[in-house]
Design a protein around this motif. Structure first.
Motif, mmCIF file in Angstrom:
data_model
loop_
_atom_site.group_PDB
_atom_site.id
_atom_site.type_symbol
_atom_site.label_atom_id
_atom_site.label_comp_id
_atom_site.label_asym_id
_atom_site.label_seq_id
_atom_site.Cartn_x
_atom_site.Cartn_y
_atom_site.Cartn_z
ATOM 1 N N TYR A 30 -27.573 15.955 18.632
ATOM 2 C CA TYR A 30 -28.259 16.792 17.668
ATOM 3 C C TYR A 30 -29.766 16.530 18.107
ATOM 4 O O TYR A 30 -30.500 17.405 18.233
ATOM 5 C CB TYR A 30 -27.988 16.425 16.328
ATOM 6 N N HIS A 77 -31.134 18.176 20.929
ATOM 7 C CA HIS A 77 -31.016 19.573 20.980
ATOM 8 C C HIS A 77 -30.208 20.439 21.794
ATOM 9 O O HIS A 77 -30.468 21.400 22.196
ATOM 10 C CB HIS A 77 -32.401 20.272 21.063
ATOM 11 N N TRP A 80 -27.455 22.059 21.320
ATOM 12 C CA TRP A 80 -26.616 22.707 20.193
ATOM 13 C C TRP A 80 -25.089 22.972 20.811
ATOM 14 O O TRP A 80 -24.376 23.071 19.862
ATOM 15 C CB TRP A 80 -27.422 23.912 19.698
ATOM 16 N N SER A 105 -26.308 23.876 11.020
ATOM 17 C CA SER A 105 -27.389 23.568 11.360
ATOM 18 C C SER A 105 -27.718 24.209 12.890
ATOM 19 O O SER A 105 -28.685 24.616 13.388
ATOM 20 C CB SER A 105 -27.553 21.929 11.724
ATOM 21 N N GLU A 165 -30.485 26.614 14.004
ATOM 22 C CA GLU A 165 -31.455 26.326 15.213
ATOM 23 C C GLU A 165 -31.522 27.681 16.294
ATOM 24 O O GLU A 165 -32.577 27.725 16.663
ATOM 25 C CB GLU A 165 -31.102 25.347 16.030
#
Length: 465
Positions: A203, A206, A208, A259, A263
């Motif tokens: 996380y 980044h 994802w 989340s 993003e």
């Protein structure tokens, strides 16, 4: 001052001679039986750990004064026994004598039967927060079992992964990649926690797709375990459990997937996951910990529902979102970051909000009922917050935005966040004409630090000077 001598016995004999003391007198001073002390001095009895402590105290020396010599005592002047070595290892760790811990461990692992016992000590040190000493034991136990497909080896790697996590994102990624190879060898309970820590690392980086994949894996394992416990008549008292109640991991998997959708700008899908982690109708175990877990995720769900409306461009939801988070002081910094991001995206003026929550800028600490936010995530978000704040101020013709770029660049370099470093560089170069000479000089020094960091890691660092 006691001069350097070959053995603890030599030092004690010299002390008695210098002080003009008999064995009986010193035995009384040190609180040791005089017969025992006499046999120790004559080499007829090994020096037990409690004897060492009393002798050292009786001579008015620091507790660890003889620790290096005691390693020799345990291995060369008497036969090694676990009854003496275990308390010595623990106390060496407590006093920060990692050199002694290393010497004992390397000597013991010449005999691999000691590996399980050293692992047990490492686990105790880990639980006590003595992570440096624990890491020495885990590394050595791992090396001794590297050709065995054992759960103990996997647990060692799990603990080393957790110990390795810090501010440097490149190091965190390396630690995660090493640990992932051992994940499926862990007990199911440790697997679930291992996945949680991996999710937090990816996380903060980044990544994802990795976060989403691991969140699905967590959901699968936690749901299976929850259903098994619910339908089983067996007592679970001896079964190893994860760090948190199982419902936490089920909710957390949905939170992380929301989340990921956030993003990617898919707020509609994110809201579907919010509905999943705020639905507690399926929970049967109604203890206090489960209740607190439900309340926490429902609070996050309420806030995130408003957040996704704000981030999708619905400005009329902004006031309600601000009012909601105003009473959740531990969530305010994260909320401010999201508000700034939305303001920059949709060209909103949020001066009144930044002024209202000025005490939360810059971020210092955030707490929830579950303890501090994950360190890697929050340090990363702080760096990203600063660059968003810089962009907002520069868009509104405020020169202080240059200082925020420099602060973000410094923070990003410290944690080695390459994507944020690039964002800072782009923003500064675009507004270089607004910077004064001092700011340009500071920027130049920071870029040089970034380049040095890249060179150390064998990466090509383009010149921006």
């Amino acid at each position: 001052m006691i001069p350097t001598t070959a053995t603890i016995r030599d030092a004690l004999a010299m002390y008695l001679s210098q002080q003009g003391m008999s064995i009986h007198q010193f035995a009384r001073q040190a609180g040791i039986n005089s017969g025992t002390l006499s046999r120790v001095i004559k080499g007829q009895q090994p020096i037990a750990m409690n004897h060492l402590e009393r002798i050292t105290k009786g001579m008015d020396l620091p507790e660890d004064h003889f620790y290096s010599l005691y390693v020799d005592e345990c291995f060369y002047y008497s036969s090694p026994t676990w009854r003496r070595l275990r308390p010595f290892l623990v106390r060496s760790a407590e006093l920060g004598r990692l050199d002694c811990v290393e010497q004992v461990v390397q000597n013991l692992l010449e005999n691999l039967t000691y590996a399980p016992m050293l692992f047990e000590v490492a686990e105790g040190l880990f639980q006590e927060g003595l992570w440096q000493a624990a890491a020495l034991l885990y590394k050595n136990v791992s090396a001794s079992e590297k050709y065995q497909n054992s759960e103990r080896l996997a647990v060692c790697q799990f603990r080393l992964f957790r110990i390795a996590l810090g501010d440097d994102q490149t190091q965190n990624l390396q630690a995660a990649l090493i640990f992932e190879c051992y994940l499926d060898r862990l007990d199911e309970a440790d697997q679930i926690d291992g996945i949680k820590y991996l999710i937090n690392v990816y996380y903060s980086l980044h990544k994802w797709d990795k976060v989403d994949k691991l969140a699905q894996e967590m959901l699968h394992l936690a749901t299976l375990r929850y259903d098994l416990q619910r339908h089983s008549n067996r007592k679970q008292s001896n079964e190893k459990n994860p760090e948190k109640p199982l419902c936490f991991y089920i909710f957390y998997s949905h939170l992380m997937r929301a989340s990921v959708c956030e993003e990617h700008g898919d707020y509609k899908s994110a809201l579907k996951f919010v509905a999943l982690y705020t639905d507690a109708s399926w929970i049967q175990k109604d203890d206090e910990e489960a209740k607190r877990t439900v309340v926490q995720f429902q609070e996050w769900g309420t806030a995130n529902t408003l957040l996704y409306l704000v981030m999708s461009g619905q400005r009329d939801a902004l006031s309600e979102y601000v009012e909601h988070i105003s009473s959740q002081r531990n969530e305010i910094f994260v909320a401010l970051y999201n508000i700034l991001t939305s303001a920059n995206r949709y060209d909103w003026n949020v001066d009144h909000i930044l002024e209202r929550f000025a005490d939360y800028i810059p971020y210092r600490i955030n707490l929830t009922e579950f303890g501090e936010y994950n360190q890697q995530i929050m340090v990363d978000q702080h760096a990203r917050f600063l660059v968003e704040l810089a962009s907002y101020n520069l868009h509104n013709n405020r020169m202080e935005g240059i200082n925020f770029i420099l602060q973000s660049l410094e923070s990003s370099a410290r944690i080695n966040n390459e994507s944020n470093i690039i964002k800072c560089i782009d923003l500064f170069e675009w507004h270089r004409h607004l910077a004064d000479e001092a700011q340009k000089q500071q920027y130049k020094l920071l870029i040089r630090e970034v380049q040095d960091l890249h060179e150390k890691k064998n990466h090509y660092a383009p010149s921006f000077l």
